[in-house]
Enzyme design. Structure first.
Site, PDB file in Angstrom:
ATOM      1  N   CYS A  11      -4.912   1.372 -13.244  1.00  0.00           N
ATOM      2  CA  CYS A  11      -5.549   1.946 -12.055  1.00  0.00           C
ATOM      3  C   CYS A  11      -5.005   3.352 -11.869  1.00  0.00           C
ATOM      4  CB  CYS A  11      -5.205   1.051 -10.866  1.00  0.00           C
ATOM      5  SG  CYS A  11      -5.552   1.769  -9.269  1.00  0.00           S
ATOM      6  N   ASP A  24      -0.954   3.514   1.856  1.00  0.00           N
ATOM      7  CA  ASP A  24      -2.370   3.895   1.950  1.00  0.00           C
ATOM      8  C   ASP A  24      -2.609   5.029   2.937  1.00  0.00           C
ATOM      9  OD1 ASP A  24      -3.671   0.494   1.522  1.00  0.00           O
ATOM     10  OD2 ASP A  24      -2.810   1.940   0.119  1.00  0.00           O
ATOM     11  N   ARG A  57      -0.132  -1.562 -11.797  1.00  0.00           N
ATOM     12  CA  ARG A  57      -0.598  -2.647 -10.911  1.00  0.00           C
ATOM     13  C   ARG A  57      -0.857  -3.959 -11.652  1.00  0.00           C
ATOM     14  NH1 ARG A  57      -4.931  -0.559  -6.655  1.00  0.00           N
ATOM     15  NH2 ARG A  57      -4.122  -2.327  -5.487  1.00  0.00           N
ATOM     16  N   PRO A  58       0.151  -4.518 -12.322  1.00  0.00           N
ATOM     17  CA  PRO A  58      -0.038  -5.798 -13.013  1.00  0.00           C
ATOM     18  C   PRO A  58      -0.227  -6.918 -11.996  1.00  0.00           C
ATOM     19  CG  PRO A  58       2.291  -5.229 -12.931  1.00  0.00           C
ATOM     20  CD  PRO A  58       1.546  -4.054 -12.346  1.00  0.00           C
ATOM     21  N   LYS A 113     -11.445  -3.369   5.214  1.00  0.00           N
ATOM     22  CA  LYS A 113     -11.802  -3.736   3.821  1.00  0.00           C
ATOM     23  C   LYS A 113     -10.783  -4.715   3.255  1.00  0.00           C
ATOM     24  CE  LYS A 113     -10.465  -0.882   0.477  1.00  0.00           C
ATOM     25  NZ  LYS A 113      -9.583  -1.452  -0.554  1.00  0.00           N
ATOM     26  N   ASN A 114      -9.489  -4.422   3.451  1.00  0.00           N
ATOM     27  CA  ASN A 114      -8.438  -5.237   2.823  1.00  0.00           C
ATOM     28  C   ASN A 114      -8.196  -6.571   3.519  1.00  0.00           C
ATOM     29  OD1 ASN A 114      -8.258  -3.301   0.919  1.00  0.00           O
ATOM     30  ND2 ASN A 114      -6.370  -2.383   1.692  1.00  0.00           N
ATOM     31  N   ASP A 161       1.196  -9.984 -12.733  1.00  0.00           N
ATOM     32  CA  ASP A 161       2.119 -10.983 -13.327  1.00  0.00           C
ATOM     33  C   ASP A 161       2.693 -11.913 -12.267  1.00  0.00           C
ATOM     34  OD1 ASP A 161       5.234  -9.203 -13.261  1.00  0.00           O
ATOM     35  OD2 ASP A 161       3.327  -8.585 -12.368  1.00  0.00           O
ATOM     36  N   LEU A 162       2.947 -11.390 -11.063  1.00  0.00           N
ATOM     37  CA  LEU A 162       3.549 -12.230 -10.022  1.00  0.00           C
ATOM     38  C   LEU A 162       2.544 -13.252  -9.480  1.00  0.00           C
ATOM     39  CD1 LEU A 162       5.569  -9.460  -8.120  1.00  0.00           C
ATOM     40  CD2 LEU A 162       6.379 -11.028  -9.915  1.00  0.00           C
ATOM     41  N   ARG A 207     -15.924   3.455  -1.350  1.00  0.00           N
ATOM     42  CA  ARG A 207     -15.385   2.119  -1.593  1.00  0.00           C
ATOM     43  C   ARG A 207     -14.725   1.529  -0.349  1.00  0.00           C
ATOM     44  NH1 ARG A 207     -11.752   1.333  -6.640  1.00  0.00           N
ATOM     45  NH2 ARG A 207     -11.768  -0.685  -5.576  1.00  0.00           N
TER      46      ARG A 207
HETATM   47  C1  EPZ Z   1      -2.868  -4.106  -1.603  1.00  0.00           C
HETATM   48  O1  EPZ Z   1      -2.915  -3.978  -3.021  1.00  0.00           O
HETATM   49  C2  EPZ Z   1      -3.991  -3.212  -1.064  1.00  0.00           C
HETATM   50  N1  EPZ Z   1      -5.257  -3.668  -1.606  1.00  0.00           N
HETATM   51  C3  EPZ Z   1      -3.729  -1.777  -1.469  1.00  0.00           C
HETATM   52  O2  EPZ Z   1      -4.722  -0.951  -0.861  1.00  0.00           O
HETATM   53  C4  EPZ Z   1      -2.377  -1.339  -0.947  1.00  0.00           C
HETATM   54  O3  EPZ Z   1      -2.084  -0.056  -1.422  1.00  0.00           O
HETATM   55  C5  EPZ Z   1      -1.278  -2.305  -1.441  1.00  0.00           C
HETATM   56  O4  EPZ Z   1      -1.604  -3.657  -1.083  1.00  0.00           O
HETATM   57  C6  EPZ Z   1       0.075  -1.986  -0.844  1.00  0.00           C
HETATM   58  O5  EPZ Z   1       0.033  -1.987   0.533  1.00  0.00           O
HETATM   59  C7  EPZ Z   1      -5.866  -4.756  -1.046  1.00  0.00           C
HETATM   60  O6  EPZ Z   1      -5.388  -5.377  -0.115  1.00  0.00           O
HETATM   61  C8  EPZ Z   1      -7.178  -5.153  -1.633  1.00  0.00           C
HETATM   62  P1  EPZ Z   1       0.734  -5.064  -4.046  1.00  0.00           P
HETATM   63  P2  EPZ Z   1      -2.083  -4.978  -3.957  1.00  0.00           P
HETATM   64  O7  EPZ Z   1       0.536  -6.275  -4.898  1.00  0.00           O
HETATM   65  O8  EPZ Z   1      -1.983  -6.304  -3.323  1.00  0.00           O
HETATM   66  C9  EPZ Z   1       3.551  -4.365  -7.859  1.00  0.00           C
HETATM   67  C10 EPZ Z   1      -6.394   0.698  -0.714  1.00  0.00           C
HETATM   68  O9  EPZ Z   1      -6.269   1.933  -0.778  1.00  0.00           O
HETATM   69  N2  EPZ Z   1       3.092  -5.686  -8.346  1.00  0.00           N
HETATM   70  O10 EPZ Z   1       1.287  -5.269  -2.699  1.00  0.00           O
HETATM   71  O11 EPZ Z   1      -2.677  -4.885  -5.312  1.00  0.00           O
HETATM   72  C11 EPZ Z   1       2.416  -3.340  -7.805  1.00  0.00           C
HETATM   73  O12 EPZ Z   1       2.186  -2.741  -9.043  1.00  0.00           O
HETATM   74  C12 EPZ Z   1      -5.598  -0.195  -1.693  1.00  0.00           C
HETATM   75  O13 EPZ Z   1      -7.100   0.120   0.107  1.00  0.00           O
HETATM   76  C13 EPZ Z   1       3.586  -6.184  -9.539  1.00  0.00           C
HETATM   77  O14 EPZ Z   1       4.396  -5.539 -10.203  1.00  0.00           O
HETATM   78  O15 EPZ Z   1      -0.652  -4.273  -3.955  1.00  0.00           O
HETATM   79  C14 EPZ Z   1       2.915  -2.369  -6.745  1.00  0.00           C
HETATM   80  O16 EPZ Z   1       3.759  -1.440  -7.325  1.00  0.00           O
HETATM   81  C15 EPZ Z   1      -4.943   0.598  -2.768  1.00  0.00           C
HETATM   82  N3  EPZ Z   1       3.142  -7.383  -9.985  1.00  0.00           N
HETATM   83  C16 EPZ Z   1       3.655  -3.283  -5.779  1.00  0.00           C
HETATM   84  O17 EPZ Z   1       3.958  -4.480  -6.497  1.00  0.00           O
HETATM   85  C17 EPZ Z   1       2.233  -8.151  -9.268  1.00  0.00           C
HETATM   86  O18 EPZ Z   1       1.851  -9.235  -9.708  1.00  0.00           O
HETATM   87  C18 EPZ Z   1       2.897  -3.646  -4.518  1.00  0.00           C
HETATM   88  O19 EPZ Z   1       1.606  -4.011  -4.879  1.00  0.00           O
HETATM   89  C19 EPZ Z   1       1.757  -7.635  -8.055  1.00  0.00           C
HETATM   90  C20 EPZ Z   1       2.204  -6.398  -7.606  1.00  0.00           C
END
Ligand code: EPZ
Length: 433
Positions: free
Chosen positions: A120, A308, A125-126, A22-23, A128-129, A400
């Protein structure tokens, strides 16, 4: 709403085949926005999030053809006509990964309007980055009535050092940079296999990318991209979930059509618990009687232990002799499943980002509530070893990201059925594996 009814106690015996990731499929579908030629994706999983991304792309003006059965889960996406550069709240609120269309839309059309995803179950999960990264490439971004409004002439290459590792952030900027003027260098990138899979697709579309899968990625922008055909990698989290099911229930389970090299940290941890694993090129065999030892886990970015898989591993160590400490370092609120496991008799104490799990505790069937995708998977695993019947509510969460999990588990001996109808007609037709 659909529910699962599971009667625990059966060891799992046989083979389950893993679907596409999926991802990896979600960003690949968004990448089709970068070209006016058809992009053909194979091994697309038949899960709800893919349906949502399909709806979003159609809403934006793309032609999306989804094939199943003999079409091997193939989908063809053709963004040839005018693109409506908007991702509406109605869709984004159901799947935050919808924001992955922001970068490609901006790079292709110079403008994008994307609803902010909002909170969420597992954390704030902002994004901002993501926004900061696009501004680095010259985008002008404002926020208005819950929407991000982004505008840019042709994006310009730049040097981005991510404040923290973000998977979809890395994917988003990698896609946007493919059509930018000049070179983009990104450091402290996510190294997940899904990032490398996306880069493989983009490269077959004519992009010039080096270093995907490592912490530093270089992208040399090109004026346009072409269509391509790409096979999505197997879902490592789905594979990990079934391997854990095999380890918990005992029996002799082969998890086929998966890439064990994507599961290093998990397989190492499972070996520590005493699970008996045999790794082959395209699969993993789990045998044993379900007797397990406690083990501590810290979730980390890839190649560390995946967040995950945290919930599923928690279900496993409730059945392990001794005390296990699970530390969740990625998301601030990812222990919702612990309370539901507690309703089944598990002994789990939450201390901030740490969960202390004392085992082995016999679990008994109960009515439980799924709160998010991976939490619902952990409840299914617990139900497979619980005494009596468990009823899991809100399984739309699991739909999902897992393709027909109840049929796959039934195919290897689990007593499990779905109450309510998700795909009425189709469910009646499709034989259990
Ligand atoms: C991806 O989410 C996956 N989703 C998630 O899988 C997975 O848990 C996550 O990566 C971590 O491995 C998809 O690929 C669609 P991150 P993502 O940005 O990209 C913080 C599942 O169960 N952050 O790597 O949204 C954030 O809040 C899902 O299949 C910021 O602060 O995760 C988190 O604490 C759930 N600002 C951390 O970074 C930003 O702009 C890592 O999040 C972006 C992220």
């Amino acid at each position: 709403m659909d529910k699962f009814v599971v009667r625990g106690g059966n060891p799992l015996v046989g083979t389950v085949r893993i679907s596409g990731a999926k991802n990896a499929a979600l960003p690949a579908m968004a990448a089709a926005l970068l070209t006016d030629e058809p992009v053909v994706l194979e091994n697309i999983p038949e899960v709800r999030d893919i349906q949502t991304m399909r709806k979003l792309l159609v809403e934006m003006g793309a032609e999306v053809e989804l094939g199943y059965g003999r079409a091997h889960h193939r989908t063809t996406i053709h963004c040839c006509g005018p693109i409506r550069a908007e991702a509406p709240y109605e869709l984004v609120k159901t799947m935050r990964a919808s924001t992955l269309v922001l970068g490609p839309m901006l790079a292709r059309t110079g403008c994008a309007r994307v609803s902010l995803p909002g909170g969420c179950a597992i954390g704030a999960r902002p994004i901002d980055l993501h926004i900061k990264g696009l501004e680095h490439l010259g985008a002008n971004i404002t926020q208005d009535h819950g929407y991000i409004e982004a505008r840019a002439g042709r994006l310009r290459g730049g040097h981005i050092v991510w404040d923290r590792i973000t998977v979809t952030g890395t994917e988003e900027l990698m896609m946007a940079a493919t059509l930018a003027e000049g070179e983009t260098v990104m450091e402290n990138c996510a190294r997940e296999p899904e990032v490398a899979d996306l880069a493989a697709l983009l490269t077959s579309m004519g992009a010039r990318i080096h270093g995907a899968g490592t912490a530093t990625i270089r992208i040399q922008g090109v004026p346009r991209l072409r269509g391509a055909r790409h096979r999505i990698i197997p879902d490592r989290i789905s594979a990990g979930t079934f391997v854990v099911a095999g380890a918990m229930t005992g029996g002799d389970l082969t998890v086929a059509n998966c890439d064990a090299s994507h599961l290093g940290a998990l397989l190492q941890k499972l070996t520590e618990t005493g699970a008996n694993l045999q790794v082959a090129d395209d699969g993993i065999r789990v045998t044993g009687d379900g007797r397990l030892l406690a083990a501590d886990v810290n979730t980390e970015e890839y190649p560390g232990f995946p967040t995950d898989m945290q919930a599923q591993f928690m279900a496993l160590v409730t059945q392990a002799a001794g005390t296990s400490v699970i530390t969740e370092n990625i998301f601030e609120n990812r222990f919702m499943h612990a309370l539901e496991l507690g309703r089944m008799g598990a002994n789990i104490k939450i201390e901030g980002r740490r969960a202390v799990v004392r085992g082995k505790t016999p679990l008994s069937g109960a009515a439980v509530l799924a709160s998010d995708l991976r939490a619902s998977a952990s409840l299914v695993l617990a139900a497979l070893v619980a005494d009596g019947e468990t009823i899991i509510d809100r399984v739309y969460h699991i739909d999902r990201g897992y393709e027909r999990i109840e049929e796959k588990l039934r195919g290897v001996g689990a007593q499990m059925k779905r109450i309510g109808e998700m795909f009425p007609k189709r469910a009646a037709l499709a034989p259990a594996q």
